[in-house]
Scaffold this motif. Structure first.
Motif, PDB file in Angstrom:
ATOM      1  N   THR A 251     -25.493  35.686  60.713  1.00  0.00           N
ATOM      2  CA  THR A 251     -24.715  36.318  59.641  1.00  0.00           C
ATOM      3  C   THR A 251     -24.556  35.344  58.484  1.00  0.00           C
ATOM      4  N   ASN A 252     -24.006  35.863  57.431  1.00  0.00           N
ATOM      5  CA  ASN A 252     -23.782  35.062  56.237  1.00  0.00           C
ATOM      6  C   ASN A 252     -22.765  33.949  56.509  1.00  0.00           C
ATOM      7  N   ALA A 253     -21.664  34.314  57.152  1.00  0.00           N
ATOM      8  CA  ALA A 253     -20.618  33.319  57.429  1.00  0.00           C
ATOM      9  C   ALA A 253     -21.144  32.221  58.341  1.00  0.00           C
ATOM     10  N   LEU A 254     -21.938  32.611  59.329  1.00  0.00           N
ATOM     11  CA  LEU A 254     -22.507  31.609  60.227  1.00  0.00           C
ATOM     12  C   LEU A 254     -23.478  30.710  59.474  1.00  0.00           C
ATOM     13  N   SER A 255     -24.235  31.306  58.564  1.00  0.00           N
ATOM     14  CA  SER A 255     -25.179  30.512  57.776  1.00  0.00           C
ATOM     15  C   SER A 255     -24.416  29.445  57.001  1.00  0.00           C
ATOM     16  N   LEU A 256     -23.337  29.858  56.379  1.00  0.00           N
ATOM     17  CA  LEU A 256     -22.558  28.908  55.581  1.00  0.00           C
ATOM     18  C   LEU A 256     -21.973  27.812  56.459  1.00  0.00           C
ATOM     19  N   ALA A 257     -21.369  28.211  57.565  1.00  0.00           N
ATOM     20  CA  ALA A 257     -20.815  27.209  58.484  1.00  0.00           C
ATOM     21  C   ALA A 257     -21.921  26.265  58.922  1.00  0.00           C
ATOM     22  N   GLY A 258     -23.085  26.826  59.192  1.00  0.00           N
ATOM     23  CA  GLY A 258     -24.227  26.009  59.593  1.00  0.00           C
ATOM     24  C   GLY A 258     -24.613  25.014  58.516  1.00  0.00           C
ATOM     25  N   LEU A 259     -24.644  25.479  57.290  1.00  0.00           N
ATOM     26  CA  LEU A 259     -25.021  24.586  56.189  1.00  0.00           C
ATOM     27  C   LEU A 259     -24.030  23.434  56.077  1.00  0.00           C
ATOM     28  N   TYR A 260     -22.748  23.758  56.203  1.00  0.00           N
ATOM     29  CA  TYR A 260     -21.750  22.680  56.148  1.00  0.00           C
ATOM     30  C   TYR A 260     -21.996  21.680  57.274  1.00  0.00           C
ATOM     31  N   ALA A 261     -22.283  22.202  58.468  1.00  0.00           N
ATOM     32  CA  ALA A 261     -22.510  21.316  59.611  1.00  0.00           C
ATOM     33  C   ALA A 261     -23.742  20.455  59.396  1.00  0.00           C
TER      34      ALA A 261
END
Lengths: 335, 335
Positions: A251-261
């Motif tokens: 999902t979009n939110a997971l993608s963003l969290a992933g990018l931060y990580a």
DNA sequence: AATTTAAACTTAAACGATTAAGCAACTTGG
DNA sequence: CCAAGTTGCTTAATCGTTTAAGTTTAAATT
């Protein structure tokens, strides 16, 4: 609030009955044979008094409110915000108003919203249903309320829906990664049994199997309601003992969290780790190597869902099932 | 849609009048002295028949709809999406429903929305007013409709409002840049005469003057309705014959367009050019050097606006004016 | 025993529109 | 010249609630 002008005020002023006024203002003067001068007087008076029809009274009498209820997970989430905007525009075109609510993927909230909207006599619903809310949706079906599910649907229920072809979307993403030479491809998904998630996961698994990579299948499932920091932490832990050379975010939110990580853990993309995101986001563009992502045809989805709903509200009882194709926007993050 | 259960159905079933049913279901059984057994029968029947009150009928009779009309520039814009979400939550807490509309900063659309909402008898409005729509807002004031303006207000009109202290926000941003050693500080703003924009510009100008930099004042104004590519192009042109060593963007959309332009033109931030954005955005975090930005207290703004509106709807006619302080989130983009 | 008070309801108007049905006053046709 | 039709309205019911103002019956007070 100052008193409003009603049909009666116009009727009194012109010296006719409210019926005549109603006919004229609804354009039925020909059909109902209202005299030309009287009609003109009524129109003039309406303009002069700045008459605005009371939709509530009209709704009560007509039994329809020209209102659509839209329930999404969270209107603040750009995916749903954009969808809401498209629905709004499409609704206005057809003289409907939208009332909206955010369910937070929570059945209790979702039910409260549905009840509120039913009490307000909405003419139809567009809903992104939450996990475990089958009975609520079923209750709507039993009441024969026009209804279109969006983003996800409930396979056990007979409703219209407009969703992405999630299976193919992720299947193709995996294939893309394989073509770029990646083998240890992992997936980060939500812990959610709804069809949109399970289809994304299925697309991942089947693609892995078809590419003889079944041993490399690794799925991390994350709870929906975690704050972003938590998600980031979990994904961060995955990254420290890195067993994948590519990750697909569901999902979009997971993608963003992933990018931060990924940023926090200073992994090099795509050299150490290739990435594919979901839905698109400006942040994807500014990531060191711009993110390849699965793009949903939001515009069409919003429009189709309204179109189908209007169709149902007109009386068409046939359910329409639409699965739309996504587009893989390929950029630097996959090598 | 299947026929709905009304008060009358319950009344018939129990063998009482609709008045009694209404009293009981509204919790007036004590006050209106309804017998204990009858009350129980009514409640049981209501549950059994799955009675849901018709809000439309109630609204017509009561003269209030428990509905708030929210008009923003664009619900798809995360700034307004988040605001909408906060308004929604706050409204639900007080048993109100929100209907929303996007004006696109366009007076024609804005007027159509206001009219629709007035016809639907909303109890009050929260509006981010568009340029040149003064007369519409004034009409609402004359009708004594409860109203709170948000994000911007109209200085000539007597309304409640909740806005950012835009002047100080930008003033402080300029000061920050000056402290970091920048002198040729430019601003990119919208071509918009509304107070939020003029105050941001005034904050910029006065800060420049106060720091003896009046000769360096350079403001680029961009039309609101340009597509992002166009904005990017305009900002890109600014960058090629670079006369500034720092830029402040007056809105979130401008900040993003600016970032794209900076990226395209491969300017080094902050070495060649320092940047300050508005509102916050994930993209700000992934930009090469994370963006310093002016953060608005969205949560409080949303809550306050609903609080004030509820207050007005309760009969308080005193206008409340709230200017909230922003916070400068300082990061790498200013050196 | 007559009167007041209280309890437990009912009646009916009202909110502001829509709309089927009705009714004069003309006009027309035969 | 009379029946039938047409024109141009009005009447009144209705949608589903709420709520002020009764009404009936029983209990309490004098």
């Amino acid at each position: 609030m100052s008193k409003k002008v009603s049909l009666k005020d116009i009727a009194t002023k012109v010296g006719v009955s409210t019926a005549t006024v109603s006919y004229v203002l609804n354009g039925l003067e020909k059909e109902k044979r209202v005299g030309v001068e009287v009609a003109k007087k009524i129109k003039d008076a309406a303009r002069e008094l700045n008459y605005m029809p009371n939709q509530i009274a009209r709704s009560l009498r007509k039994g329809s409110t020209n209102t659509i209820g839209l329930i999404v997970a969270d209107i603040a989430n750009p995916f749903f915000g954009q969808l809401a905007r498209i629905v709004e525009d499409e609704a206005i075109k057809h003289n409907y108003t939208v009332i909206f609510g955010s369910s937070d993927e929570d059945c209790v909230k979702s039910e409260a919203l549905i009840d509120t909207f039913v009490n307000r006599q909405v003419d139809g619903f567009i809903i992104a249903p939450s996990e475990g809310c089958k009975s609520q949706i079923n209750a709507l079906i039993n009441r024969e309320v026009p209804l279109v599910l969006i983003d996800r649907y409930l396979p056990q229920l007979n409703t219209s829906y407009v969703v992405l072809d999630n299976f193919t979307a992720v299947y193709d993403a995996v294939t893309h990664l394989v073509e770029k030479g990646h083998r240890r491809i992992g997936m980060v998904a939500y812990e959610n049994s709804l069809i949109h998630m399970s289809e994304r996961i299925r697309g991942y698994k089947e693609a892995m199997i078809d590419h003889q990579l079944e041993k490399e299948i690794r799925i991390k499932k994350i709870a929906y309601n975690l704050p972003r920091q938590e998600m980031e932490k979990i994904i961060g832990e995955m990254l420290t003992h890195l067993i994948s050379d590519a990750l697909i975010f569901a999902t979009n939110a997971l993608s963003l969290a992933g990018l931060y990580a990924v940023k926090t853990n200073q992994k090099k993309v795509p050299e150490e780790l290739a990435l594919i995101g979901f839905d698109g986001n400006e942040a994807f563009d500014f990531f060191d190597s711009p993110l390849t992502y699965i793009k949903q045809p939001l515009e069409q989805m919003g429009r189709e869902s309204v179109r189908i709903l209007l169709d149902e509200m007109k009386g068409n009882t046939e359910n329409q099932h639409i699965q739309m194709a996504s587009k893989l926007i390929t950029r630097a993050s996959c090598g």
